[in-house]
Design an enzyme around this catalytic site. Structure first.
Site, PDB file in Angstrom:
ATOM      1  N   HIS A   1      -7.950  -4.535  -1.844  1.00 37.17           N
ATOM      2  CA  HIS A   1      -6.630  -3.901  -1.418  1.00 37.17           C
ATOM      3  C   HIS A   1      -6.215  -4.656  -0.141  1.00 37.17           C
ATOM      4  O   HIS A   1      -6.805  -4.841   0.883  1.00 37.17           O
ATOM      5  CB  HIS A   1      -6.995  -2.538  -0.681  1.00 37.17           C
ATOM      6  CG  HIS A   1      -5.649  -1.891  -0.833  1.00 37.17           C
ATOM      7  ND1 HIS A   1      -4.855  -1.017  -1.762  1.00 37.17           N
ATOM      8  CD2 HIS A   1      -5.113  -1.345   0.306  1.00 37.17           C
ATOM      9  CE1 HIS A   1      -4.093  -0.404  -1.344  1.00 37.17           C
ATOM     10  NE2 HIS A   1      -3.934  -0.671   0.027  1.00 37.17           N
TER      11      HIS A   1
ATOM     12  N   SER B   1       0.861  -1.188   0.020  1.00 34.03           N
ATOM     13  CA  SER B   1       0.186   0.085  -0.112  1.00 34.03           C
ATOM     14  C   SER B   1       0.957   1.224   0.108  1.00 34.03           C
ATOM     15  O   SER B   1       1.459   1.314  -0.683  1.00 34.03           O
ATOM     16  CB  SER B   1      -0.893  -0.026   1.161  1.00 34.03           C
ATOM     17  OG  SER B   1      -1.910   1.030   1.101  1.00 34.03           O
TER      18      SER B   1
ATOM     19  N   ASP C   1      -9.467  -3.732  -6.276  1.00 34.47           N
ATOM     20  CA  ASP C   1      -8.830  -2.571  -5.337  1.00 34.47           C
ATOM     21  C   ASP C   1      -9.471  -1.232  -5.834  1.00 34.47           C
ATOM     22  O   ASP C   1      -9.622  -0.834  -6.881  1.00 34.47           O
ATOM     23  CB  ASP C   1      -7.353  -2.467  -5.693  1.00 34.47           C
ATOM     24  CG  ASP C   1      -6.660  -1.594  -4.573  1.00 34.47           C
ATOM     25  OD1 ASP C   1      -7.023  -0.603  -3.952  1.00 34.47           O
ATOM     26  OD2 ASP C   1      -5.410  -1.906  -4.396  1.00 34.47           O
TER      27      ASP C   1
END
Length: 332
Positions: A299, A168, A269
């Site tokens: 995600h 991330s 995502d």
């Protein structure tokens, strides 16, 4: 009369900021998820094939090391320098979610993981976390040159095969540290590759995927907006180069000296479209970048151990992700 501090900002479940500048990161979300953010103590003995040790670098950065079992005296293992996610605002490398994934990856790929405790915003706005990530890379060079001691790395680290990996927002740090490394004379170590996983690449305007794809426990629109507002330099928007390295405000990608990248994305995502925009920009700039997409997952899915164990596709996609990372190591 005692003045009570007032809440000035909040990211539901994850973080609360008060008017005196203090930050509370106590988990207040669903209790059944709390185990994911619980710290796992280091253990020098091998448990499930991996030993874990915490140490402090010569530039005063805390790092966590993962060493796989049954390493022969002469064996040298690639090094994974890991940058945790959390929108630059939350997370610690010793959280269970990271422990469960990176201990498995160390065992499967036969690597030593070096996971950094990065400074977090809003107390330390960007580029603080990037500075820490680059400091960790310079520390590896110091260990390689015997300017400081780290027994596991000195004995078993292959300093010519250093890979940068991040989840991330940590994937944004992979890009930034790799770019800095490309401008630095690193004589004793080589950055062999970068593995940005689900990078926090975005723009100030909503993408189609942000509007249409499902929000998940690890990424909501509230998190996308508020973490970046708390982390980026004051006055910045999500068009800042750290959030949008493919944008007009960022240095041209063509001018960066970058190692081979394996860009790992998740089909569902929220920020898939801007992640793909980053991929296309890298390709247009003639960078060595491969794309790997996990299907039907959101995600940071692989960090959710509950879903990995309970949902067949999440489990299968996690194994596929680890296998592809292992393949990259074998190719470089």
């Amino acid at each position: 009369m005692v003045n009570q501090k007032k809440l000035v900002d909040e990211v539901s479940g994850w973080l609360r900021v008060y008017d005196d500048g203090s930050v509370d990161r106590t988990w207040t979300g669903p209790p059944e998820v709390k185990l994911m953010v619980e710290p796992v103590p280091a253990h020098h003995e091998f448990i499930n094939g991996v030993a874990v040790r915490d140490t402090v670098t010569n530039n005063n950065l805390r790092v966590r090391l993962y060493m796989p079992e049954k390493v022969s005296n002469e064996e040298k293992l690639p090094l994974f320098l890991h940058f945790h996610g959390g929108g630059f605002c939350i997370s610690e490398p010793d959280w269970f979610m990271y422990y469960q994934f990176y201990s498995q990856l160390a065992r499967l790929a036969r690597i030593i993981v070096v996971s950094c405790f990065l400074r977090r915003a809003p107390e330390n706005r960007l580029p603080a976390a990037i500075d820490d990530g680059f400091s960790a890379l310079l520390w590896l060079q110091d260990v390689a040159g015997r300017e400081t001691e780290e027994p596991w790395l000195e004995k078993h680290g292959d300093f010519r095969r250093v890979f940068l990996i991040g989840d991330s927002s940590g994937a944004n740090i992979v890009h930034e540290v790799a770019a800095r490394a490309g401008k630095t004379q690193l004589k004793l170590i080589s950055v062999a590759g970068g593995i940005p996983i689900h990078p926090g690449m975005m723009r100030s305007t909503r993408s189609r995927s942000e509007l249409e794809k499902p929000q998940s426990p690890f990424l909501t629109l509230d998190m996308v907006d508020k973490f970046m507002s708390l982390a980026l330099p004051l006055g910045s928007t999500k068009d800042h180069p750290i959030a949008c390295p493919m944008g007009d405000s960022a240095p041209p990608l063509s001018g960066l000296k970058l190692p081979p990248f394996l860009l790992c994305l998740a089909e569902m995502d929220l920020i898939f479209d801007t992640e793909m925009e980053y991929y296309e920009a890298m390709r247009k700039a003639n960078k060595d970048v491969e794309l790997f997409v996990n299907e039907g997952v959101t995600h940071s899915f692989y960090l959710n151990k509950i879903a990995v164990d309970m949902d067949p596709n999440t489990g299968a996609q996690t194994h596929a992700l680890m296998a592809r990372i292992k393949q990259l190591v074998e190719e470089h």
